[in-house]
Design a protein around this motif. Structure first.
Motif, PDB file in Angstrom:
ATOM      1  N   SER A  73      -7.455   5.969  81.969  1.00  0.00           N
ATOM      2  CA  SER A  73      -8.596   6.840  81.702  1.00  0.00           C
ATOM      3  C   SER A  73      -8.135   8.287  81.851  1.00  0.00           C
ATOM      4  N   GLU A  74      -9.060   9.220  81.713  1.00  0.00           N
ATOM      5  CA  GLU A  74      -8.711  10.634  81.722  1.00  0.00           C
ATOM      6  C   GLU A  74      -8.077  11.069  83.038  1.00  0.00           C
ATOM      7  N   ARG A  75      -7.101  11.938  82.925  1.00  0.00           N
ATOM      8  CA  ARG A  75      -6.393  12.518  84.058  1.00  0.00           C
ATOM      9  C   ARG A  75      -6.008  13.960  83.710  1.00  0.00           C
ATOM     10  N   PRO A  76      -5.593  14.770  84.671  1.00  0.00           N
ATOM     11  CA  PRO A  76      -5.066  16.086  84.352  1.00  0.00           C
ATOM     12  C   PRO A  76      -3.886  15.990  83.386  1.00  0.00           C
ATOM     13  N   TRP A  77      -3.675  17.027  82.614  1.00  0.00           N
ATOM     14  CA  TRP A  77      -2.674  17.007  81.557  1.00  0.00           C
ATOM     15  C   TRP A  77      -1.300  16.589  82.049  1.00  0.00           C
ATOM     16  N   TYR A 133      -7.567  14.394  77.062  1.00  0.00           N
ATOM     17  CA  TYR A 133      -6.105  14.376  77.181  1.00  0.00           C
ATOM     18  C   TYR A 133      -5.600  12.929  77.101  1.00  0.00           C
ATOM     19  N   TYR A 134      -6.370  12.009  77.670  1.00  0.00           N
ATOM     20  CA  TYR A 134      -6.026  10.589  77.567  1.00  0.00           C
ATOM     21  C   TYR A 134      -5.935  10.177  76.102  1.00  0.00           C
ATOM     22  N   GLY A 135      -6.910  10.611  75.295  1.00  0.00           N
ATOM     23  CA  GLY A 135      -6.885  10.313  73.867  1.00  0.00           C
ATOM     24  C   GLY A 135      -5.698  10.935  73.167  1.00  0.00           C
ATOM     25  N   VAL A 136      -5.343  12.158  73.548  1.00  0.00           N
ATOM     26  CA  VAL A 136      -4.159  12.806  72.984  1.00  0.00           C
ATOM     27  C   VAL A 136      -2.909  11.992  73.303  1.00  0.00           C
ATOM     28  N   GLY A 137      -2.840  11.455  74.535  1.00  0.00           N
ATOM     29  CA  GLY A 137      -1.710  10.610  74.903  1.00  0.00           C
ATOM     30  C   GLY A 137      -1.615   9.379  74.016  1.00  0.00           C
TER      31      GLY A 137
END
Length: 262
Positions: A73-77, A133-137
Motif C-alpha cells: 500500500s502507499e508509503r513515502p516515496w 506513489y505506490y501506483g507509480v511503483g
C-alpha cells in the motif's frame, strides 16, 4: 515444477499457497517475514527482494517466478523507491541471470487509479494513470517487465490485481473490482504454461457481472476467470456506486494522503 513466490507471507501469497499445491510441484516461498506453517512441497527462504545475491539463489532452477514482494500500500516515496521499484529490478535481473523462463509480476489497479469507472472498459489495456506513489511503483514494475521481456526474452505477465478477498466484504465498488483467490490461482496456472513470448498486461479480476474491466487480454494468454462477486451478495451488501468515480475510490480522498502510510 518449481515456482518461486516473493512476498509469500502477505495476503495474496497466503491465499495462493494452498491453491497452487500440486503433487510433484515445489513452492519456494520468499519473504522478509517468517513463515512457520509450511506444508509438504513448500520451502521457505527469508530474504529481501532488494538483495540480488539472495534472489539469484532462490531463482536458480525455477520454472516460474511470481513476484508479490514489496510494500502492499502507499508509503513515502523513498520506501517505494527502495523496496518496490528497486525490488522489481532485482527480481527481474535475478530471473534473467538464472534463466527463469516465465515471470508473473503483481501490479495493481492503482497503476490506473485515476481512470473513471465508466471509462475503464473502453480499452483492453488502460494507459497508466497512477493514484499514489505506490501506483507509480506498479507502473514502473510494468515497464521493467516490458523491458526484460523484449531485451532478455523472458515471458512476462504483469497482472493488475484488483480487490482481493475470499469474500466481497461490504460490497460497493468491490462488486466490480473483486478477484477471488481461485481466479488468482488460475492466472498463475495460465502463466506457468504460457509459451507466447513478450510482455502481457492483464487484469487480475474475476468475471464479475458488474465488472468494469475488459477480460480480453487475460483470455488471450489462457486466463479464464470463473468466479463472480454477484454470487456473494448478502442482505447487508452495499450495492451503490458512482460510475463517474475514479477506480481508486476512497484511496484518493483526504484520509489517504500522497506518501502517507495506510
Amino acid at each position: 515444477m518449481l515456482i518461486v513466490v516473493t512476498g509469500a507471507a502477505g495476503l495474496v501469497g497466503g491465499l495462493l499457497r494452498p491453491r497452487l499445491a500440486r503433487p510433484g510441484r515445489t513452492l519456494r516461498l520468499v519473504d522478509v517475514a517468517p513463515i512457520d506453517d509450511l506444508s509438504d512441497g513448500e520451502q521457505f527462504v527469508q530474504a529481501s527482494v532488494t538483495d540480488l545475491d539472495a534472489m539469484e539463489r532462490v531463482c536458480t532452477g525455477a520454472d516460474l517466478l511470481v513476484h508479490l514482494g514489496g510494500h502492499s500500500s502507499e508509503r513515502p516515496w523513498q520506501q517505494i523507491l527502495e523496496t518496490n521499484i528497486q525490488g522489481g529490478y532485482v527480481v527481474l535481473e535475478a530471473a534473467h541471470r538464472t534463466g527463469v523462463p516465465r515471470v508473473l509480476l503483481g501490479s495493481s489497479l492503482h497503476a490506473t487509479g485515476y481512470v473513471r469507472a465508466d471509462e475503464a472498459a473502453a480499452e483492453p489495456v488502460l494507459q497508466p494513470c497512477p493514484d499514489t506513489y505506490y501506483g507509480v511503483g506498479k507502473v514502473t514494475l510494468e515497464a521493467l517487465g516490458s523491458l526484460y521481456a523484449d531485451r532478455c526474452g523472458l515471458i512476462v505477465v504483469s497482472a493488475r490485481i484488483c480487490t482481493v478477498g475470499e469474500t466481497i466484504g461490504t460490497g460497493g465498488r468491490t462488486l466490480s473490482t473483486w478477484v477471488s483467490p481461485g481466479d488468482l490461482a488460475r492466472l498463475v496456472e495460465a502463466t506457468a504454461i504460457l509459451d507466447k513470448p513478450g510482455h502481457h498486461l492483464v487484469w487480475a479480476v474475476s468475471d464479475n457481472t458488474r465488472g468494469w474491466f475488459s477480460l480480453a487480454a487475460g483470455r488471450a494468454i489462457g486466463f479464464h476467470p470463473e468466479d463472480d462477486a454477484e454470487h456473494h451478495i448478502g442482505p447487508g451488501t452495499d450495492q451503490t456506486h458512482d460510475p463517474h468515480a475514479v477506480l481508486a475510490g476512497a484511496f484518493v480522498d483526504d484520509d489517504h494522503p500522497l506518501g502517507g502510510t495506510w
